[in-house]
Design an enzyme around this catalytic site. Sequence first.
Site, PDB file in Angstrom:
ATOM      1  N   TYR A   1      -7.302  -1.664   5.297  1.00 62.83           N
ATOM      2  CA  TYR A   1      -9.145  -1.362   4.466  1.00 62.83           C
ATOM      3  C   TYR A   1      -8.476  -1.920   3.102  1.00 62.83           C
ATOM      4  O   TYR A   1      -7.736  -2.419   2.812  1.00 62.83           O
ATOM      5  CB  TYR A   1      -8.774   0.248   4.061  1.00 62.83           C
ATOM      6  CG  TYR A   1      -7.455   1.209   3.643  1.00 62.83           C
ATOM      7  CD1 TYR A   1      -6.281   1.002   3.908  1.00 62.83           C
ATOM      8  CD2 TYR A   1      -7.946   1.989   2.297  1.00 62.83           C
ATOM      9  CE1 TYR A   1      -5.313   1.592   3.149  1.00 62.83           C
ATOM     10  CE2 TYR A   1      -6.495   2.019   2.559  1.00 62.83           C
ATOM     11  CZ  TYR A   1      -5.770   2.039   2.398  1.00 62.83           C
ATOM     12  OH  TYR A   1      -4.663   2.988   1.440  1.00 62.83           O
TER      13      TYR A   1
ATOM     14  N   LYS B   1      -1.986  -3.401   3.916  1.00 60.58           N
ATOM     15  CA  LYS B   1      -3.143  -2.132   3.377  1.00 60.58           C
ATOM     16  C   LYS B   1      -3.587  -1.578   4.775  1.00 60.58           C
ATOM     17  O   LYS B   1      -4.456  -2.424   5.308  1.00 60.58           O
ATOM     18  CB  LYS B   1      -4.152  -2.285   2.272  1.00 60.58           C
ATOM     19  CG  LYS B   1      -4.803  -1.242   1.442  1.00 60.58           C
ATOM     20  CD  LYS B   1      -5.541  -1.629   0.514  1.00 60.58           C
ATOM     21  CE  LYS B   1      -6.203  -0.141  -0.213  1.00 60.58           C
ATOM     22  NZ  LYS B   1      -5.030   0.945  -0.573  1.00 60.58           N
TER      23      LYS B   1
ATOM     24  N   GLU C   1       7.373   3.564  -4.555  1.00 66.33           N
ATOM     25  CA  GLU C   1       6.104   3.759  -5.484  1.00 66.33           C
ATOM     26  C   GLU C   1       5.381   5.150  -4.956  1.00 66.33           C
ATOM     27  O   GLU C   1       6.260   6.041  -4.308  1.00 66.33           O
ATOM     28  CB  GLU C   1       5.063   2.332  -4.436  1.00 66.33           C
ATOM     29  CG  GLU C   1       5.359   2.638  -3.493  1.00 66.33           C
ATOM     30  CD  GLU C   1       4.011   1.597  -2.700  1.00 66.33           C
ATOM     31  OE1 GLU C   1       2.637   1.621  -3.120  1.00 66.33           O
ATOM     32  OE2 GLU C   1       3.812   1.366  -1.162  1.00 66.33           O
TER      33      GLU C   1
ATOM     34  N   LEU D   1       3.086  -1.819  -1.673  1.00 68.73           N
ATOM     35  CA  LEU D   1       1.691  -2.305  -1.609  1.00 68.73           C
ATOM     36  C   LEU D   1       1.644  -3.023  -2.815  1.00 68.73           C
ATOM     37  O   LEU D   1       1.340  -2.217  -4.544  1.00 68.73           O
ATOM     38  CB  LEU D   1       0.685  -0.816  -1.340  1.00 68.73           C
ATOM     39  CG  LEU D   1      -0.560  -2.133  -1.784  1.00 68.73           C
ATOM     40  CD1 LEU D   1      -1.111  -2.979  -0.060  1.00 68.73           C
ATOM     41  CD2 LEU D   1      -2.064  -1.213  -1.320  1.00 68.73           C
TER      42      LEU D   1
HETATM   43  N1  PDD Z   1      -4.643   3.359  -2.624  1.00 76.89           N
HETATM   44  N2  PDD Z   1       0.176   1.994  -3.527  1.00 76.89           N
HETATM   45  C1  PDD Z   1       0.021   2.708  -2.356  1.00 76.89           C
HETATM   46  C2  PDD Z   1       0.682   2.833  -1.350  1.00 76.89           C
HETATM   47  C3  PDD Z   1      -1.468   3.267  -2.254  1.00 76.89           C
HETATM   48  O1  PDD Z   1      -2.142   3.245  -1.358  1.00 76.89           O
HETATM   49  C4  PDD Z   1      -2.658   2.663  -2.811  1.00 76.89           C
HETATM   50  C5  PDD Z   1      -3.697   3.037  -3.657  1.00 76.89           C
HETATM   51  C6  PDD Z   1      -1.642   1.802  -4.384  1.00 76.89           C
HETATM   52  C7  PDD Z   1      -2.797   1.166  -5.644  1.00 76.89           C
HETATM   53  O2  PDD Z   1      -3.516   0.004  -4.769  1.00 76.89           O
HETATM   54  P1  PDD Z   1      -4.718  -0.391  -5.450  1.00 76.89           P
HETATM   55  O3  PDD Z   1      -4.241  -0.558  -7.390  1.00 76.89           O
HETATM   56  O4  PDD Z   1      -5.261  -1.789  -5.557  1.00 76.89           O
HETATM   57  O5  PDD Z   1      -5.627   0.552  -6.008  1.00 76.89           O
HETATM   58  C8  PDD Z   1      -0.452   1.665  -4.163  1.00 76.89           C
HETATM   59  C9  PDD Z   1      -5.264   3.365  -2.470  1.00 76.89           C
HETATM   60  C10 PDD Z   1      -6.620   4.171  -3.772  1.00 76.89           C
HETATM   61  C11 PDD Z   1      -5.864   4.807  -1.351  1.00 76.89           C
HETATM   62  O6  PDD Z   1      -5.767   4.888  -0.113  1.00 76.89           O
HETATM   63  O7  PDD Z   1      -7.364   5.295  -1.396  1.00 76.89           O
END
Ligand code: PDD
Length: 281
Positions: free
Chosen positions: A31, A144, A176, A200
């Site tokens: 996703y 992801k 994280e 991620l």
């Molecule tokens: N999640 N690390 C994890 C585990 C995450 O699920 C996310 C973002 C990030 C940050 O990634 P980005 O900057 O690309 O949004 C880091 C999204 C927002 C979600 O699962 O809704």
Amino acid sequence: MNILLNNRIISRESFTVDLEDRGFQFGDGIYEVIRIYDGFFFEWEAHLERLVRSAKELMLPLPTAIHTLYQNLQLLMKDSKITNGTVYIQVTRGAAPRFHAFPKETEPTLVAYVREMQRPLEQMRNGIKTITTEDIRWLRVDIKSLNLLGNVLAKQKAVEQGGAEAILIRDGIVTEGSSSNLFAIKGKQCFTHPANHLILNGITRQVVLRLLNNSELTLHETSFTLDELLEMDEVFITNTGQEVCPVIQIDDSVIGKGTPGVYTRQLQSAFEALLGAVIPS
Ligand code: PDD
């Protein structure tokens, strides 16, 4: 609400999930979440590139070419009439009789939908309280994927303890947040976990790395322990929804003076300036 199903926009009501869709049964899919500011997909190239990478790592064919997907997302956004929000995109390996190994002739299923969302200004202004918990996720969280149980359990623990985010610790190392990347500042040194298989590589993280290039801070993409984290002057998390969000408490420890730090504020301003610059007026 209408949704994008592969190449068609259909009503949510007419969409059904197949009992044997592999996303439903195995979490066999990927996703992306892209932010929409003033009718503009923020960092969409980077998000779609990451979608392609996730698909490749899982040997998951994408049902449409990326430029077609981008055009479809534009149509979906226009159709939704939502100008500030997010688009959620999910691709699963499709439906097939339940058997763990990949099915031979199954078409992947892509769905996407737009939701309204305001910037969480209160959290961004005042900072958030967080908790820590063990990082029990699998060892390819750079993909992801839809397998988010480790993240779900961690966030649930945070919510139960009145926190807004759970900071994940693997073998004593801070990786994280449950849905965010984490940065920490000590003096003029800024630390974040390296982008390997244990985090991620967030798109917001990558934007912040670029912003750090133009700041007086020195960046270290290196791992650090929970004890070291608690001694930092400033801590913040980044993600698509919360942008740059200050962390003012971790478990029972107050970070810095218990208010958002000066460098975090500077990065928030720089991030905002970027939004002004990239959104066509
Ligand atoms: N999640 N690390 C994890 C585990 C995450 O699920 C996310 C973002 C990030 C940050 O990634 P980005 O900057 O690309 O949004 C880091 C999204 C927002 C979600 O699962 O809704």
